[in-house]
Design a protein around this motif. Structure first.
Motif, mmCIF file in Angstrom:
data_model
loop_
_atom_site.group_PDB
_atom_site.id
_atom_site.type_symbol
_atom_site.label_atom_id
_atom_site.label_comp_id
_atom_site.label_asym_id
_atom_site.label_seq_id
_atom_site.Cartn_x
_atom_site.Cartn_y
_atom_site.Cartn_z
ATOM 1 N N LEU A 17 -4.026 4.637 5.639
ATOM 2 C CA LEU A 17 -2.754 5.498 4.538
ATOM 3 C C LEU A 17 -2.011 6.853 5.698
ATOM 4 O O LEU A 17 -1.186 7.011 5.188
ATOM 5 N N GLU A 18 -3.096 7.027 7.022
ATOM 6 C CA GLU A 18 -2.412 7.739 7.664
ATOM 7 C C GLU A 18 -1.500 7.075 8.374
ATOM 8 O O GLU A 18 -0.252 7.265 8.426
ATOM 9 N N GLN A 19 -1.415 5.761 8.653
ATOM 10 C CA GLN A 19 -0.602 5.594 9.235
ATOM 11 C C GLN A 19 1.066 5.383 8.637
ATOM 12 O O GLN A 19 1.754 5.026 9.372
ATOM 13 N N LEU A 20 0.506 5.243 7.591
ATOM 14 C CA LEU A 20 1.864 4.516 6.535
ATOM 15 C C LEU A 20 2.495 6.343 5.585
ATOM 16 O O LEU A 20 3.265 6.535 5.657
ATOM 17 N N ILE A 21 1.452 7.379 5.828
ATOM 18 C CA ILE A 21 2.167 8.389 5.478
ATOM 19 C C ILE A 21 3.405 8.859 6.197
ATOM 20 O O ILE A 21 4.581 9.574 5.595
ATOM 21 N N ALA A 22 3.453 9.341 8.155
ATOM 22 C CA ALA A 22 3.428 9.331 8.938
ATOM 23 C C ALA A 22 5.361 8.989 8.564
ATOM 24 O O ALA A 22 6.235 9.915 8.742
ATOM 25 N N PRO A 23 5.816 7.917 9.050
ATOM 26 C CA PRO A 23 7.219 7.492 8.611
ATOM 27 C C PRO A 23 7.615 7.762 7.715
ATOM 28 O O PRO A 23 8.742 7.768 7.165
ATOM 29 N N LEU A 24 6.562 7.840 6.451
ATOM 30 C CA LEU A 24 7.386 8.680 4.555
ATOM 31 C C LEU A 24 7.588 9.367 4.664
ATOM 32 O O LEU A 24 8.700 10.111 4.226
ATOM 33 N N ARG A 25 7.171 10.333 5.169
ATOM 34 C CA ARG A 25 7.110 11.841 5.622
ATOM 35 C C ARG A 25 8.514 12.345 6.424
ATOM 36 O O ARG A 25 9.200 12.859 6.490
ATOM 37 N N ASN A 26 8.656 11.387 7.739
ATOM 38 C CA ASN A 26 10.151 10.970 8.486
ATOM 39 C C ASN A 26 11.502 11.112 7.792
ATOM 40 O O ASN A 26 12.521 11.470 8.296
ATOM 41 N N ALA A 27 10.795 9.814 7.028
ATOM 42 C CA ALA A 27 11.842 9.925 6.779
ATOM 43 C C ALA A 27 12.921 10.743 5.239
ATOM 44 O O ALA A 27 13.474 10.240 4.433
ATOM 45 N N GLY A 28 11.819 11.831 4.658
ATOM 46 C CA GLY A 28 11.527 12.741 4.477
ATOM 47 C C GLY A 28 11.768 12.031 2.386
ATOM 48 O O GLY A 28 12.247 13.272 1.218
ATOM 49 N N LEU A 29 10.857 11.781 2.199
ATOM 50 C CA LEU A 29 9.792 10.957 0.836
ATOM 51 C C LEU A 29 9.339 11.666 0.721
ATOM 52 O O LEU A 29 8.405 12.104 -1.051
ATOM 53 N N VAL A 30 8.011 11.891 0.955
ATOM 54 C CA VAL A 30 7.184 13.348 1.220
ATOM 55 C C VAL A 30 7.460 14.307 2.024
ATOM 56 O O VAL A 30 7.716 13.922 2.779
ATOM 57 N N ARG A 31 6.094 15.327 1.837
ATOM 58 C CA ARG A 31 5.785 16.593 2.557
ATOM 59 C C ARG A 31 5.227 16.999 2.896
ATOM 60 O O ARG A 31 4.454 16.708 1.959
ATOM 61 N N SER A 32 4.514 17.776 3.900
ATOM 62 C CA SER A 32 3.161 17.493 3.998
ATOM 63 C C SER A 32 3.644 19.643 4.027
ATOM 64 O O SER A 32 3.961 20.523 4.708
ATOM 65 N N ILE A 33 1.773 20.284 3.712
ATOM 66 C CA ILE A 33 1.458 21.010 3.075
ATOM 67 C C ILE A 33 0.286 21.399 4.031
ATOM 68 O O ILE A 33 -0.776 20.140 3.700
ATOM 69 N N TYR A 56 0.477 -1.401 0.160
ATOM 70 C CA TYR A 56 -0.003 0.001 -0.216
ATOM 71 C C TYR A 56 0.643 1.538 0.232
ATOM 72 O O TYR A 56 0.360 2.305 -0.787
ATOM 73 N N GLY A 57 2.209 1.058 0.627
ATOM 74 C CA GLY A 57 3.249 2.319 0.643
ATOM 75 C C GLY A 57 3.550 2.863 -0.709
ATOM 76 O O GLY A 57 3.962 3.472 -1.270
ATOM 77 N N ILE A 58 3.659 1.590 -1.891
ATOM 78 C CA ILE A 58 3.973 2.107 -2.710
ATOM 79 C C ILE A 58 2.981 2.444 -4.088
ATOM 80 O O ILE A 58 3.204 3.275 -4.874
ATOM 81 N N THR A 59 2.071 1.906 -3.205
ATOM 82 C CA THR A 59 0.397 2.369 -4.034
ATOM 83 C C THR A 59 0.111 4.111 -3.700
ATOM 84 O O THR A 59 -0.166 4.166 -4.468
ATOM 85 N N LEU A 60 0.328 3.963 -2.907
ATOM 86 C CA LEU A 60 -0.080 5.917 -2.596
ATOM 87 C C LEU A 60 1.677 6.952 -2.278
ATOM 88 O O LEU A 60 1.141 7.610 -3.644
ATOM 89 N N MET A 61 2.473 5.689 -3.158
ATOM 90 C CA MET A 61 4.114 6.784 -3.439
ATOM 91 C C MET A 61 3.316 6.849 -4.999
ATOM 92 O O MET A 61 3.950 8.127 -5.273
ATOM 93 N N MET A 62 2.910 6.205 -5.714
ATOM 94 C CA MET A 62 2.693 6.130 -7.293
ATOM 95 C C MET A 62 2.022 7.182 -7.383
ATOM 96 O O MET A 62 1.576 7.657 -8.389
ATOM 97 N N ASP A 63 0.432 6.946 -6.255
ATOM 98 C CA ASP A 63 -0.657 8.350 -6.759
ATOM 99 C C ASP A 63 -0.116 9.496 -6.502
ATOM 100 O O ASP A 63 -0.220 10.245 -7.303
ATOM 101 N N LEU A 64 0.833 10.089 -5.184
ATOM 102 C CA LEU A 64 1.275 10.922 -5.424
ATOM 103 C C LEU A 64 2.139 11.582 -6.911
ATOM 104 O O LEU A 64 2.080 12.981 -7.518
ATOM 105 N N ALA A 65 2.961 10.416 -7.405
ATOM 106 C CA ALA A 65 3.682 10.856 -8.250
ATOM 107 C C ALA A 65 2.421 10.695 -9.526
ATOM 108 O O ALA A 65 2.886 11.765 -10.495
ATOM 109 N N LEU A 66 1.985 9.956 -10.032
ATOM 110 C CA LEU A 66 1.190 10.357 -10.614
ATOM 111 C C LEU A 66 0.522 11.515 -11.101
ATOM 112 O O LEU A 66 0.385 12.308 -12.128
#
Length: 135
Positions: A42-58, A9-19
């Motif tokens: 998805l809320e549970q997955l986004i936090a570690p992705l943000r902490n790792a610097g792969l996504v930014r929150s606005i 699901y993390g790959i799917t989430l990141m893929m959607d953001l890229a799309l």
């Protein structure tokens, strides 16, 4: 190695953001609706992705998430290691076979790092419904 729903699901989430890159911040609600996934998960997955610097929150009324780097700069391995932890092959290796498990671990990491988020997005755009089986 068994990939859990966190990784898939993390790959799917990141893929959607890229799309949808370039369309402004993307809400998790819109990702959940498009991908037919749980917004709560998805809320549970986004936090570690943000902490790792792969996504930014606005923040704000039209806030959401955007990739921190280009899809060409993010590998599937980056995403998997953030969400699943380090790649291991066996929990308690046998000393006589350590060399074998180390080579398998390197091969898995190499394969995951050989696919960028851009590669995965391209496979999806071309209609390859089996793109996740390559990962």
């Amino acid at each position: 190695m068994k990939l859990s729903t966190k990784g898939r699901y993390g790959i799917t989430l990141m893929m959607d953001l890229a799309l949808h890159q370039g369309e402004g911040p993307i809400s998790l609600k819109s990702v959940a609706e498009r991908e037919e996934l749980s917004e709560h998960y998805l809320e549970q997955l986004i936090a570690p992705l943000r902490n790792a610097g792969l996504v930014r929150s606005i923040r704000g009324a039209y806030g959401g998430y955007v990739l921190s780097r280009t899809p060409q700069e993010i590998t599937v391995g980056d995403i998997i290691r953030v969400l699943e932890g380090p790649i291991t092959v066996v929990e308690d290796p046998n000393d006589e076979l350590d060399y074998l498990w180390e080579e398998v671990r390197k091969a898995i990491n190499g394969a995951l790092d050989s696919f960028t988020l851009a590669d995965v997005v391209e496979r999806r755009k071309t209609g390859d419904d089996n793109f996740m089986f390559y990962i």
